[in-house]
Design an enzyme around this catalytic site. Structure first.
Site, PDB file in Angstrom:
ATOM      1  CE  LYS A   1      -1.721   1.566   4.049  1.00 40.51           C
ATOM      2  NZ  LYS A   1      -1.420   2.977   4.372  1.00 40.51           N
ATOM      3  CG  ASN A   2       2.526   2.709   3.574  1.00 41.90           C
ATOM      4  OD1 ASN A   2       1.343   3.023   3.429  1.00 41.90           O
ATOM      5  ND2 ASN A   2       3.071   2.502   4.758  1.00 41.90           N
TER       6      ASN A   2
ATOM      7  CB  CYS B   1      -3.967  11.167  11.530  1.00 40.93           C
ATOM      8  SG  CYS B   1      -2.379  10.595  12.092  1.00 40.93           S
TER       9      CYS B   1
ATOM     10  NE  ARG C   1       1.410  10.010  10.494  1.00 38.09           N
ATOM     11  CZ  ARG C   1       0.947   8.980   9.815  1.00 38.09           C
ATOM     12  NH1 ARG C   1      -0.215   8.469  10.119  1.00 38.09           N
ATOM     13  NH2 ARG C   1       1.638   8.449   8.830  1.00 38.09           N
TER      14      ARG C   1
ATOM     15  CG  ASP D   1       3.198   1.273   9.589  1.00 37.74           C
ATOM     16  OD1 ASP D   1       2.885   2.109  10.454  1.00 37.74           O
ATOM     17  OD2 ASP D   1       3.321   1.566   8.381  1.00 37.74           O
TER      18      ASP D   1
ATOM     19  NE  ARG E   1      -6.828   4.654   5.670  1.00 40.77           N
ATOM     20  CZ  ARG E   1      -6.001   5.390   6.408  1.00 40.77           C
ATOM     21  NH1 ARG E   1      -6.297   5.675   7.642  1.00 40.77           N
ATOM     22  NH2 ARG E   1      -4.873   5.844   5.904  1.00 40.77           N
TER      23      ARG E   1
HETATM   24  C1  UD1 Z   1       4.878   6.554   6.460  1.00 40.90           C
HETATM   25  C2  UD1 Z   1       3.889   5.421   6.284  1.00 40.90           C
HETATM   26  C3  UD1 Z   1       3.322   4.990   7.637  1.00 40.90           C
HETATM   27  C4  UD1 Z   1       4.455   4.664   8.592  1.00 40.90           C
HETATM   28  C5  UD1 Z   1       5.469   5.794   8.666  1.00 40.90           C
HETATM   29  C6  UD1 Z   1       6.687   5.469   9.489  1.00 40.90           C
HETATM   30  C7  UD1 Z   1       2.936   5.902   4.104  1.00 40.90           C
HETATM   31  C8  UD1 Z   1       1.734   6.306   3.338  1.00 40.90           C
HETATM   32  N1  UD1 Z   1       2.796   5.876   5.432  1.00 40.90           N
HETATM   33  O1  UD1 Z   1       4.162   7.659   7.005  1.00 40.90           O
HETATM   34  O2  UD1 Z   1       2.501   3.846   7.432  1.00 40.90           O
HETATM   35  O3  UD1 Z   1       3.921   4.446   9.890  1.00 40.90           O
HETATM   36  O4  UD1 Z   1       5.920   6.141   7.328  1.00 40.90           O
HETATM   37  O5  UD1 Z   1       7.315   4.326   9.005  1.00 40.90           O
HETATM   38  O6  UD1 Z   1       3.950   5.558   3.563  1.00 40.90           O
HETATM   39  N2  UD1 Z   1       7.316  14.158  10.721  1.00 40.90           N
HETATM   40  C9  UD1 Z   1       7.472  15.495  10.976  1.00 40.90           C
HETATM   41  N3  UD1 Z   1       7.335  16.384   9.946  1.00 40.90           N
HETATM   42  C10 UD1 Z   1       7.069  15.973   8.666  1.00 40.90           C
HETATM   43  C11 UD1 Z   1       6.918  14.591   8.410  1.00 40.90           C
HETATM   44  C12 UD1 Z   1       7.056  13.705   9.461  1.00 40.90           C
HETATM   45  O7  UD1 Z   1       7.723  15.899  12.116  1.00 40.90           O
HETATM   46  O8  UD1 Z   1       6.964  16.821   7.769  1.00 40.90           O
HETATM   47  C13 UD1 Z   1       7.453  13.170  11.823  1.00 40.90           C
HETATM   48  C14 UD1 Z   1       6.188  12.365  12.060  1.00 40.90           C
HETATM   49  O9  UD1 Z   1       5.285  13.015  12.882  1.00 40.90           O
HETATM   50  C15 UD1 Z   1       6.769  11.107  12.676  1.00 40.90           C
HETATM   51  C16 UD1 Z   1       8.116  10.948  11.973  1.00 40.90           C
HETATM   52  O10 UD1 Z   1       8.410  12.225  11.430  1.00 40.90           O
HETATM   53  O11 UD1 Z   1       6.981  11.296  14.049  1.00 40.90           O
HETATM   54  C17 UD1 Z   1       8.160   9.924  10.862  1.00 40.90           C
HETATM   55  O12 UD1 Z   1       7.065  10.124  10.005  1.00 40.90           O
HETATM   56  P1  UD1 Z   1       7.119   9.777   8.450  1.00 40.90           P
HETATM   57  O13 UD1 Z   1       8.257   8.845   8.210  1.00 40.90           O
HETATM   58  O14 UD1 Z   1       7.099  11.044   7.677  1.00 40.90           O
HETATM   59  O15 UD1 Z   1       5.759   9.030   8.243  1.00 40.90           O
HETATM   60  P2  UD1 Z   1       4.781   9.113   6.999  1.00 40.90           P
HETATM   61  O16 UD1 Z   1       5.564   9.293   5.749  1.00 40.90           O
HETATM   62  O17 UD1 Z   1       3.671  10.054   7.296  1.00 40.90           O
END
Ligand code: UD1
Length: 422
Positions: free
Chosen positions: A22-23, A118, A123, A309, A401
């Site tokens: 999915k991701n 969320c 996030r 995850d 989802r």
């Molecule tokens: C992706 C995955 C999700 C998984 C996560 C971590 C998808 C669609 N989703 O989510 O299933 O749980 O990676 O492996 O691929 N953060 C910030 N600022 C930002 C972006 C992130 O502070 O702009 C923080 C987040 O709050 C979190 C950490 O960075 O604490 C890691 O998040 P991130 O790796 O970005 O997760 P996603 O890409 O949202």
């Protein structure tokens, strides 16, 4: 709203095919916006999140056809007439922010709604925005939307150093950099298999990328990208989830398409807990033959560490382990919402900040429980399969989802599980 009814107690034996990730699919689909030529994804999973991304791309003017029952996505973005990703779609799914980088790179402007909060924490998307800003984007946050422009219509290469590892921010920057003028270097980049898969697909489209899978990715921007056909990588989270099914219930299950390199840190923990994982020609075979599993401590980390995850599902296993386990959640705040539900089933869990201490009990008992997010919902199903009596997991729209045909896949291995339409 549908619920899932599980009658626990039996062993699981059989074969489970693992779908495309999915991701990975959610970051590969926006790559269509980078080219006027067709991009086709094979091995796509059939999930509601994929339908949401389809809707989003269609709202921008992309053509997206779902073929072979959804396993193939044929996309074409020769006519992108709308550059606004609307709140109504983005709020349903955070990954919608991934259209920002490609739209900006292709046409020099985009407006994308901010995703908002969320269930598993604040996030933010600040890292996505900072990376694009470093590449010359001018951003204006108004009315809940990011209004983005690339001066002169084109982003420019830059050195982007991420302060923390972010999968999504790495993906957005990587997508955008393929069409930027000059060289982009992404430092402290995420190393997840989904990023490697994205880089492979972009390379098939003509992008010049080096270093994916390491923490430094270098992208030499090109003037245009072409079409490609690309198979989506195996879903390592679905794989890990189904590897846990025989670990929790006993029995032996072969996960088709499974690869050890996708779940290394997780498989190591299973081994420490006393579960056997072996590679076969078709995937991975997981067995728990006798006795209770042993307690293990788990800390979630970016890849190649233990994935956040799989934390909820691992907790379901450890609820019946011999001894006390400590789970530490380092990626997301507030990601233990499954714990109170597992406690309703007789688990002994003490949550304090980012840690959960789980003292194993001999047996869980079935109970009505509620799913709070995608991975939490499947952890409750796994716990229900091992519990005595009936468990009803409500609010399973989260499940749809991220897991296709969960009842069929587990049912084929002997699980007593059914969906109650509601
Ligand atoms: C992706 C995955 C999700 C998984 C996560 C971590 C998808 C669609 N989703 O989510 O299933 O749980 O990676 O492996 O691929 N953060 C910030 N600022 C930002 C972006 C992130 O502070 O702009 C923080 C987040 O709050 C979190 C950490 O960075 O604490 C890691 O998040 P991130 O790796 O970005 O997760 P996603 O890409 O949202």
């Amino acid at each position: 709203m549908d619920s899932i009814l599980v009658r626990g107690g039996g062993e699981l034996n059989g074969v489970i095919p693992i779908a495309g990730a999915k991701n990975a699919c959610l970051t590969l689909m926006p790559a269509t916006l980078l080219t006027e030529e067709p991009l086709t994804l094979t091995n796509a999973p059939r999930l509601s999140d994929i339908r949401t991304m389809t809707q989003l791309l269609q709202s921008l003017g992309a053509e997206v056809s779902s073929l072979q029952g959804g396993k193939v996505l044929a996309m074409s973005s020769h006519d992108i007439h709308n550059h606004t990703a609307d709140y109504d779609i983005v709020r349903k799914m955070r990954a919608s922010i991934l259209v920002l980088g490609p739209m900006l790179a292709r046409d020099g402007h985009a407006i994308v709604s901010l995703p908002g909060g969320c269930a598993i924490g604040a996030r933010p998307v600040d890292l996505h925005l900072k990376a694009l800003e470093a590449m010359g984007a001018e951003l204006d946050l108004r009315d809940g939307y990011v209004h983005a422009k690339a001066p002169g219509g084109r982003l420019k290469g830059a050195v982007v150093e991420f302060p923390i590892v972010s999968v999504g921010a790495t993906e957005n920057a990587l997508l955008a950099a393929t069409l930027a003028k000059g060289t982009t270097v992404l430092k402290n980049a995420a190393r997840e298999p989904e990023i490697v898969d994205l880089a492979h697909c972009l390379r098939r489209m003509g992008a010049q990328i080096e270093g994916e899978g390491s923490s430094t990715i270098t992208i030499q921007g090109v003037d245009r990208l072409g079409g490609a056909t690309h198979p989506v990588v195996t879903d390592r989270i679905e794989l890990g989830t189904y590897m846990l099914a025989p670990a929790i219930c006993g029995g032996e299950v072969e996960c088709l398409g499974g690869r050890l390199d996708l779940v290394g840190a997780f498989a190591e923990k299973l081994d420490q807990a006393g579960i056997s994982v072996t590679e076969t020609e078709r995937g991975l075979k997981v067995a728990r033959k006798n006795g209770r599993v042993k307690a293990v401590d788990v800390t979630t980390e970016p890849f190649p560490g233990f994935p956040t995850d799989l934390q909820a599902q691992m907790m379901a296993l450890l609820c019946t382990a011999e001894g006390t386990s400590v789970l530490e959640e380092k990626i997301f705040e507030n990601r233990f919402m499954h714990a109170p539900e597992l406690i309703r089933m007789g688990a002994k869990i003490d949550v304090h900040g980012g840690h959960a201490t789980v003292t194993g009990v001999e047996r869980l008992r079935g109970a009505p429980v509620m799913a709070t997010d995608l991975r939490a919902s499947v952890s409750l199903i796994l716990a229900g399969l091992a519990a005595e009596g009936e468990t009803v997991v409500s609010r399973v729209y989260h499940l749809d989802r991220g897991y296709e045909h969960v009842e069929d896949k587990l049912g084929a291995c002997g699980a007593r599980i059914e969906r109650i339409k509601g």
